[in-house]
Design a protein around this motif. Sequence first.
Motif, PDB file in Angstrom:
ATOM      1  N   ARG A   1       0.861  -1.186   0.000  1.00 10.22           N
ATOM      2  CA  ARG A   1       0.000   0.000   0.000  1.00 10.22           C
ATOM      3  C   ARG A   1       0.893   1.230   0.000  1.00 10.22           C
ATOM      4  NH1 ARG A   1      -0.708   5.034   2.589  1.00 10.22           N
ATOM      5  NH2 ARG A   1      -2.887   5.598   2.470  1.00 10.22           N
TER       6      ARG A   1
ATOM      7  N   GLN B   1      -0.948  -0.577  -4.113  1.00 12.10           N
ATOM      8  CA  GLN B   1      -2.362  -0.519  -3.758  1.00 12.10           C
ATOM      9  C   GLN B   1      -2.653   0.821  -3.100  1.00 12.10           C
ATOM     10  OE1 GLN B   1      -4.194  -3.830  -3.337  1.00 12.10           O
ATOM     11  NE2 GLN B   1      -2.498  -4.853  -4.377  1.00 12.10           N
ATOM     12  N   GLN B   2      -3.883   1.273  -3.254  1.00 10.19           N
ATOM     13  CA  GLN B   2      -4.315   2.466  -2.527  1.00 10.19           C
ATOM     14  C   GLN B   2      -5.428   2.056  -1.569  1.00 10.19           C
ATOM     15  OE1 GLN B   2      -4.255   6.268  -3.781  1.00 10.19           O
ATOM     16  NE2 GLN B   2      -3.364   5.963  -5.802  1.00 10.19           N
ATOM     17  N   ILE B   3      -5.178   2.209  -0.305  1.00  9.12           N
ATOM     18  CA  ILE B   3      -6.136   1.812   0.732  1.00  9.12           C
ATOM     19  C   ILE B   3      -6.164   2.922   1.781  1.00  9.12           C
ATOM     20  CG2 ILE B   3      -6.620   0.115   2.553  1.00  9.12           C
ATOM     21  CD1 ILE B   3      -5.128  -1.964   0.904  1.00  9.12           C
TER      22      ILE B   3
ATOM     23  N   ASP C   1      -8.305   1.296   6.912  1.00 13.00           N
ATOM     24  CA  ASP C   1      -8.439  -0.081   6.410  1.00 13.00           C
ATOM     25  C   ASP C   1      -7.114  -0.837   6.377  1.00 13.00           C
ATOM     26  OD1 ASP C   1     -11.149   0.427   5.993  1.00 13.00           O
ATOM     27  OD2 ASP C   1     -10.798   1.164   3.956  1.00 13.00           O
ATOM     28  N   LEU C   2      -6.027  -0.184   6.795  1.00 13.46           N
ATOM     29  CA  LEU C   2      -4.713  -0.832   6.685  1.00 13.46           C
ATOM     30  C   LEU C   2      -4.584  -2.031   7.617  1.00 13.46           C
ATOM     31  CD1 LEU C   2      -2.259   2.208   6.374  1.00 13.46           C
ATOM     32  CD2 LEU C   2      -3.204   0.754   4.573  1.00 13.46           C
TER      33      LEU C   2
ATOM     34  N   ALA D   1      -6.418  -5.131   6.332  1.00 11.12           N
ATOM     35  CA  ALA D   1      -5.815  -5.586   5.070  1.00 11.12           C
ATOM     36  C   ALA D   1      -4.491  -6.310   5.328  1.00 11.12           C
ATOM     37  CB  ALA D   1      -5.605  -4.394   4.133  1.00 11.12           C
TER      38      ALA D   1
ATOM     39  N   THR E   1      -4.391  -9.378   2.651  1.00 14.77           N
ATOM     40  CA  THR E   1      -4.810  -8.754   1.390  1.00 14.77           C
ATOM     41  C   THR E   1      -3.645  -7.952   0.820  1.00 14.77           C
ATOM     42  OG1 THR E   1      -6.972  -8.476   2.438  1.00 14.77           O
ATOM     43  CG2 THR E   1      -6.623  -7.339   0.328  1.00 14.77           C
TER      44      THR E   1
ATOM     45  N   ALA F   1       2.578  -1.948   4.066  1.00 15.54           N
ATOM     46  CA  ALA F   1       1.863  -0.670   4.011  1.00 15.54           C
ATOM     47  C   ALA F   1       2.727   0.426   4.596  1.00 15.54           C
ATOM     48  CB  ALA F   1       0.559  -0.763   4.795  1.00 15.54           C
TER      49      ALA F   1
END
Lengths: 371, 371
Positions: free
Chosen positions: B179, B196-198, B202-203, B206, B211, B215
């Motif tokens: 992320r 990824q962009q989260i 939500d980190l 994930a 997922t 990050a």
Amino acid sequence: MQRRSFLAKTAVGAAGAAGATLAAPAMAQSLPTIRWRLASSFPKSLDTIYGGGEVLSKAVSAMTGGKFQISVHAGGEIVPGLQVLDAVQANTVECGHTALYYFFGKDPTWALASAVPFGLNTRQHNAWWYQGGGAALFNEFSQKNGVHSLMLGNTTGQMGGWFRKEIKSLEDLKGLKFRIAGLGGQVFAKLGVVTQQIAGGDLYPALEKGTIDAAEWVGPYDDEKLGLQKVAKFYYYPGFFEGCTAAHLIVNNKAYEALPAEYKAVLSAASAEATLDMIAKYDARNAVAIKRLVSTGTQLRVFPRPVLEAAYREMQGIYAQLNAGNADFKKMYDSYFGSQADQIAWGRANEGTFDNFMSAQMQAANKPAGK
Amino acid sequence: MQRRSFLAKTAVGAAGAAGATLAAPAMAQSLPTIRWRLASSFPKSLDTIYGGGEVLSKAVSAMTGGKFQISVHAGGEIVPGLQVLDAVQANTVECGHTALYYFFGKDPTWALASAVPFGLNTRQHNAWWYQGGGAALFNEFSQKNGVHSLMLGNTTGQMGGWFRKEIKSLEDLKGLKFRIAGLGGQVFAKLGVVTQQIAGGDLYPALEKGTIDAAEWVGPYDDEKLGLQKVAKFYYYPGFFEGCTAAHLIVNNKAYEALPAEYKAVLSAASAEATLDMIAKYDARNAVAIKRLVSTGTQLRVFPRPVLEAAYREMQGIYAQLNAGNADFKKMYDSYFGSQADQIAWGRANEGTFDNFMSAQMQAANKPAGK
């Protein structure tokens, strides 16, 4: 930040709408016209540090529409630079701009607000002052001695000084005549150096004639203006006795307390603006000046590790004596040095690694083709 | 500093004496009551960076006796955090507090005011912004796009991120789900990473569910609050894609121009005060948080040198493309990177040597007796 400024209840209750229909409340809100004199410890030739007073003065005037004016007077104009604290305590002038370690002889506690050997670097000093309880604790001491203190600039890390001969060992320091004052002078004296106190303007002839063998002043930008590179070849670093040197605005207690809350907040913000500005100026100017000095023959040298280590050991002994003899010093020392190990560990890990990597890339890029 | 604030001619000519005998002039000097809304890009949980807006607001109110009030609204309260620039351009709100690299997709030039890979560190960024022409040049671009920009805080150097597995070579990056957004994401994509962009909130799940494998968020103090240390063991540095991350106050052009000169000066000084305060807070808080993380099991790791070097090389290619395709970017890039080599050389020599020496002393002091 000076919390008291942020938290100060303003004199004005309901701010009310400004306008012709509310003449009486508008009059009640008028802020006083105030004229202060600021005695600087610095000559105009040190334009970066002296300029901090001018940046402050312009910001205060701009924010108050010219109602709060502070006239800035160079060292010697009203009082000599080293008498600024006395002049503010006596209310001869309402405020002063100075490096508080100049007053180490009155009480060593003053120095901890400014610079002490093997102390905090610029970022660490700001973290301590603004967020580590430094400003509040120091102001207990400072106000007990008649003045309110706000940080007003920082020279950033200073250089170790100009030497006519190379220093290759501790032995080379014995009997060396070195212009250095304060606690830095005390620690060099323990290493056998003969310390001298000479005014900035006299450093060039003293080095030229060999009256002294070495002199420390500030850093590349300021030192270059004195021409020291013409009379001493070796420029040593790090300036471990001034990892950074904070300057302060000191305001007579009564003058400060007489200010409306708005003007106290204005002084706090203007001091912060001038502090950021001065650090940025020293960084921008020193980076160019050191390059110019090196390109015209100055030899950069690192103090030999045994010199740094011996100085560090001797300094711990000096601190132990100061702590034993002065409760104010000890209280401030514990606060100042309390966060040093954590700050250094964090700074060296993430940002230090980044800085080292970037330094390696710049060096690689500057190598001639076919490196 | 924002030179225009210092140099602005105040609307008031002769400041005049405030007092009952001069009712008419005093009225003419009354400053307007102004209420602004500030849309922050940050959630309240990021109290240090979000708090920069509150520090600004309190200082502005205190300096003006409550006449100039700025209410601070967290991301999502008026507009989502990533729509703050649009909202200020449209004058939905008069001002916003944001990290301008969020708007890299609109124009990569925005990012140069905030953070770009292998860019300036905190001190270097301030030297460029305040004294290297950065603020003036960026405001040409920014005002052309509807907003006046003042620096309002800095997170300092960010960390490289949390990884569930150790990264021992470039090979270990291939296919890794990381992320990371913006230019940092682009450079990792060149190394085979699946970016990824989260959203921040939500980190944790994930990473917990796998997922994603890694990050990046901010640094120790902010990351710890998300609990990332519980779901990823390895904490990498340096965060070379954000050597520092400056935040800004952006003000709608028309709202800014309508301000009296006094209030423009107040905004400038309050932003500076909040900037110094935020840097000091991040330094003070991160130093303690990293220690706490390490003492509870987090494994600190340095990115392998080949990873850093490959990323550096790839980034030069990305910069070449951006410079070729965008004249605004190139003009700002040349200014931003123009002083980097000199700044790094000076910083590493004097202060870097001091920091390294002090780090060695702290490490020696922390060793058990009989080391």
